[in-house]
Motif scaffolding. Structure first.
Motif, short mmCIF file in Angstrom:
data_model
loop_
_atom_site.label_atom_id
_atom_site.label_comp_id
_atom_site.label_asym_id
_atom_site.label_seq_id
_atom_site.Cartn_x
_atom_site.Cartn_y
_atom_site.Cartn_z
N GLY A 243 9.95 -1.44 3.99
CA GLY A 243 9.70 -0.59 2.85
C GLY A 243 8.32 -0.69 2.22
N VAL A 244 7.43 -1.53 2.79
CA VAL A 244 6.13 -1.76 2.16
C VAL A 244 5.30 -0.48 2.09
CG1 VAL A 244 3.89 -2.88 2.48
CG2 VAL A 244 6.00 -4.23 2.56
N ARG A 245 5.13 0.18 3.22
CA ARG A 245 4.26 1.36 3.22
C ARG A 245 4.81 2.46 2.29
NH1 ARG A 245 0.36 2.10 6.69
NH2 ARG A 245 1.32 0.64 8.18
N GLU B 101 2.82 3.80 -1.08
CA GLU B 101 2.47 5.22 -1.19
C GLU B 101 3.06 5.86 -2.44
OE1 GLU B 101 3.84 6.84 2.49
OE2 GLU B 101 2.02 6.28 3.59
N ALA B 102 4.31 5.54 -2.75
CA ALA B 102 4.96 6.13 -3.92
C ALA B 102 4.28 5.68 -5.21
CB ALA B 102 6.44 5.74 -3.94
N MET B 103 3.91 4.42 -5.29
CA MET B 103 3.28 3.94 -6.51
C MET B 103 1.88 4.51 -6.68
SD MET B 103 4.61 0.00 -7.03
CE MET B 103 4.48 -0.57 -5.32
N ARG B 104 1.13 4.61 -5.61
CA ARG B 104 -0.21 5.19 -5.72
C ARG B 104 -0.14 6.66 -6.14
NH1 ARG B 104 -5.04 3.29 -3.59
NH2 ARG B 104 -5.78 5.35 -4.24
N SER C 256 -5.75 -4.16 9.03
CA SER C 256 -5.12 -3.93 10.35
C SER C 256 -3.88 -3.05 10.23
CB SER C 256 -4.76 -5.26 11.01
OG SER C 256 -3.67 -5.89 10.36
N HIS C 257 -3.22 -3.08 9.09
CA HIS C 257 -2.03 -2.25 8.86
C HIS C 257 -2.37 -0.93 8.16
CE1 HIS C 257 1.06 -4.92 10.34
NE2 HIS C 257 0.61 -5.92 9.62
#
Length: 256
Positions: A128-130, A134-137, A160-161
């Motif tokens: 769930g990191v990405r 994205e949602a918070m930004r 790298s990610h």
């Protein structure tokens, strides 16, 4: 009506954004296999990772650098443990270094070098990191990394990610309530602030003492000394990083 101050979220890196523990686990199992080969010791029943980590944590509890002790000590501790010595005694023997060992100094150093090299593998992102970042930004949340690891290594892993651009800054320091207070002042975090981390004693407790709202995202490995119940409970406990966004965005909406 004036817009609310932006919500700021500080996020730990290792074992919160990415699974550093998975890399260490593979490296430790590899070291155990190396030591067994040198000794000619057959595989045993049971969990090999649990076997290594019993010795690993015993050394860390006795060494001034904690879990950052020199890996050759683990080679020596494992040799003793494979000979039937209990983990705490094996750790003491490794720390003293005044014992006869079957593995030569050169071979022990070679095993330690292979262990260090195996730690260079890039850890995978946690669940769930990405999506959460994205949602918070999108919602205008300020995101910063705060880590005890070197800033260069954290930035390299995030790059790298493809997630470094989500973060306003990467901050490095030994975590304490005083550090969090300094970071709040340094980053001018005047609105509501959160800390997301996987360690109660390194992330949650000092952040809570500094007045941050805390989100606990348990990792795969918890040192046994961090499992003792402390005086502080996290404000939120999650099982997927995307839940951070739900908590933070709901907070931001309520303040609007």
């Amino acid at each position: 009506m004036p817009a609310p101050d932006p919500v700021t979220v500080f996020i730990d890196a290792d074992n919160t954004l990415w699974d550093t523990d998975g890399v260490f686990a593979a490296a430790q199992i590899g070291m155990l296999a190396d030591v067994r080969r040198q000794l000619g010791t057959p595989d045993q029943d049971g969990d090999p990772l649990a076997f290594v980590r019993a010795v690993d944590q015993a050394i860390a509890e006795q060494h001034q650098d904690g879990l950052r002790y020199p890996p050759v000590l683990l080679v020596r501790g494992l040799e003793k443990a494979l000979a039937g010595v209990a983990p705490n005694a094996a750790a003491r023997a490794a720390m003293r270094g005044r014992h006869e060992y079957r593995i030569s100094p050169d071979d022990a150093d070679a095993i330690a070098s292979r262990f260090r090299a195996s730690l260079e593998v890039t850890p995978t992102l946690r669940q769930g990191v990405r999506d959460g970042l994205e949602a918070m930004r999108r919602d205008g949340v300020r995101l910063l990394i705060i880590s005890e690891a070197s800033r260069g290594r954290v930035e390299a892993t995030a790059t790298s990610h493809g997630i470094l651009h989500f973060f306003e800054r990467v901050l490095e320091g030994r975590k304490s309530a005083a550090l969090y207070r300094r970071m709040l002042a340094l980053t001018h975090a005047d609105g509501r602030t959160f800390m997301v981390g996987d360690q109660m004693n390194r992330d949650i407790e000092p952040a809570s003492a500094a007045g941050l709202e805390t989100i606990y995202f348990p990792g795969g490995f918890q040192p046994r000394w961090s499992l003792a119940a402390g005086p502080v409970e996290p404000d939120h406990v999650i099982a997927d990083f995307s839940q951070v966004a739900n908590i933070v965005i709901d907070t931001r909406a309520a303040a609007a």
